[in-house]
Design a protein around this motif. Sequence first.
Motif, PDB file in Angstrom:
ATOM      1  N   HIS A 287      13.113  66.855  64.323  1.00  0.00           N
ATOM      2  CA  HIS A 287      11.796  66.497  63.817  1.00  0.00           C
ATOM      3  C   HIS A 287      10.692  67.189  64.613  1.00  0.00           C
ATOM      4  O   HIS A 287       9.508  66.871  64.439  1.00  0.00           O
ATOM      5  CB  HIS A 287      11.599  64.985  63.865  1.00  0.00           C
ATOM      6  N   ILE A 288      11.059  68.115  65.496  1.00  0.00           N
ATOM      7  CA  ILE A 288      10.090  68.926  66.236  1.00  0.00           C
ATOM      8  C   ILE A 288      10.345  70.377  65.836  1.00  0.00           C
ATOM      9  O   ILE A 288      11.205  71.055  66.412  1.00  0.00           O
ATOM     10  CB  ILE A 288      10.236  68.735  67.752  1.00  0.00           C
ATOM     11  N   PRO A 289       9.645  70.881  64.802  1.00  0.00           N
ATOM     12  CA  PRO A 289       9.968  72.198  64.226  1.00  0.00           C
ATOM     13  C   PRO A 289       9.777  73.369  65.175  1.00  0.00           C
ATOM     14  O   PRO A 289      10.512  74.341  65.119  1.00  0.00           O
ATOM     15  CB  PRO A 289       9.020  72.301  63.024  1.00  0.00           C
TER      16      PRO A 289
ATOM     17  N   GLY B 133      10.216  76.935  70.482  1.00  0.00           N
ATOM     18  CA  GLY B 133       9.920  77.778  71.624  1.00  0.00           C
ATOM     19  C   GLY B 133      10.839  78.974  71.737  1.00  0.00           C
ATOM     20  O   GLY B 133      11.578  79.319  70.817  1.00  0.00           O
ATOM     21  N   ALA B 134      10.834  79.602  72.905  1.00  0.00           N
ATOM     22  CA  ALA B 134      11.573  80.849  73.123  1.00  0.00           C
ATOM     23  C   ALA B 134      13.070  80.657  72.984  1.00  0.00           C
ATOM     24  O   ALA B 134      13.604  79.603  73.314  1.00  0.00           O
ATOM     25  CB  ALA B 134      11.251  81.385  74.527  1.00  0.00           C
ATOM     26  N   GLU B 135      13.742  81.675  72.466  1.00  0.00           N
ATOM     27  CA  GLU B 135      15.192  81.781  72.348  1.00  0.00           C
ATOM     28  C   GLU B 135      15.789  80.877  71.277  1.00  0.00           C
ATOM     29  O   GLU B 135      17.010  80.870  71.082  1.00  0.00           O
ATOM     30  CB  GLU B 135      15.878  81.495  73.690  1.00  0.00           C
ATOM     31  N   VAL B 136      14.967  80.100  70.591  1.00  0.00           N
ATOM     32  CA  VAL B 136      15.459  79.218  69.532  1.00  0.00           C
ATOM     33  C   VAL B 136      14.649  79.477  68.265  1.00  0.00           C
ATOM     34  O   VAL B 136      13.425  79.442  68.292  1.00  0.00           O
ATOM     35  CB  VAL B 136      15.339  77.734  69.930  1.00  0.00           C
ATOM     36  N   ASP B 137      15.343  79.776  67.165  1.00  0.00           N
ATOM     37  CA  ASP B 137      14.682  79.960  65.881  1.00  0.00           C
ATOM     38  C   ASP B 137      14.738  78.666  65.081  1.00  0.00           C
ATOM     39  O   ASP B 137      15.620  77.825  65.291  1.00  0.00           O
ATOM     40  CB  ASP B 137      15.363  81.072  65.081  1.00  0.00           C
ATOM     41  N   SER B 138      13.798  78.500  64.157  1.00  0.00           N
ATOM     42  CA  SER B 138      13.770  77.276  63.365  1.00  0.00           C
ATOM     43  C   SER B 138      13.151  77.538  62.002  1.00  0.00           C
ATOM     44  O   SER B 138      12.377  78.491  61.835  1.00  0.00           O
ATOM     45  CB  SER B 138      12.971  76.180  64.084  1.00  0.00           C
ATOM     46  N   VAL B 139      13.504  76.693  61.048  1.00  0.00           N
ATOM     47  CA  VAL B 139      12.905  76.728  59.718  1.00  0.00           C
ATOM     48  C   VAL B 139      12.803  75.291  59.213  1.00  0.00           C
ATOM     49  O   VAL B 139      13.747  74.509  59.348  1.00  0.00           O
ATOM     50  CB  VAL B 139      13.729  77.600  58.749  1.00  0.00           C
TER      51      VAL B 139
END
Length: 288
Positions: free
Chosen positions: A144-146, A149-155
Amino acid sequence: MEIYHLRCFLAVASELDFTKAAQALQMSVPALRQRIEVLETEVGAPLFDRSTQYVRLTPAGERLVPQAFSIVSDVDALRDQLADEQPIAVRVAVPELLGSDIGDRVTTALADLASDYTCNLEHLRSADMAASLRANHIDLALSHIPSAGAEVDSVVIATEPMGVLVDATLFTGRTSIRLADLDGFTHIRGPEHWELTHDARTALSGKGIDESMERFKTIDGLLMMLRRTRAFLLAPVDSEGLSAVDRTEFRFLPVEDLNLEVSTALLWRADDARFGRLAADLTARLAV
C-alpha cells in the motif's frame, strides 16, 4: 561478473540509448548506468563512448557484444531447461489488509501462472516491503506504499475508496455522511499505510475531530475501541481483513466531502530479470 550486467550491456548496445534500454529492462536510467559502470570496472575498459548527443560502442564494447550474447543465450537456455522440470519458487509478501476484489484477482493470476511459478505468501507490513526486497528476503510484494525508492520498481494495480467504520447505533438510516457529522468524534488510527495526508488531517481537525495516539494492533482491539463510542476508523471500504466484521454491530459509510483512496502496488527488485518478467505477467493480469 553478474549475468544481469551483461543483459544491461546488451540492451544498451542494441538501443544505443540509455533511456530506451532502461525502459526495455523496466528499470531506472541511473540504475542502468550504475550497472554498466560496474561491468566496465570488471572488464577493465570503457564499453561506451557517451555524450549528451550520442552513445557509441568502444572497440572493447564491440568485442564484448558477441561474447555477452553467447553467455546470456546459454544461461537462458539452461534456465528454460530447468524451468521445464520444476516451477520457480517465488516469495510474495501481502499487506495486513487487502481489498477482497484485488485479493481475488491476485489469487486468480497466481493460479494462472502456477505451471511456471510456485508462490509462497507471507504477511508483511507495507512499510517493510521495500527493505525486504532489497535484502532478498522476498521476491515480489503487494504494498500500500507505491513509491518504493532505489533498486525497487513498482506499478499501481488498484485503488480503493475509503470510508468510515462506526458503531451501528450511529447514523441510523444513513447511507453516507459528511465531515460535519463527525464533530466531536475520535479518529482511530489504522496501519501506517492509511496515514492521512496533511489536507485530510486539516479537514478533520477543522471539524473538531481528535486523533488517537495509538494505532490498533488487531481487528478485535479495533472493534473494542469502536463499540458503543463516538469513534471511527478510516479504512478501505472493500477491505478483506474487515469483511468478517458483523454489520449488525458496525457499518461502513462513505464521507461525501472527504475524498480518500488507498493504493495497492506490485513491487519487485529492479535488477532481477526473472521476477521482473513475472511482475510484467502479473501486471498485465491485475492492472485496471
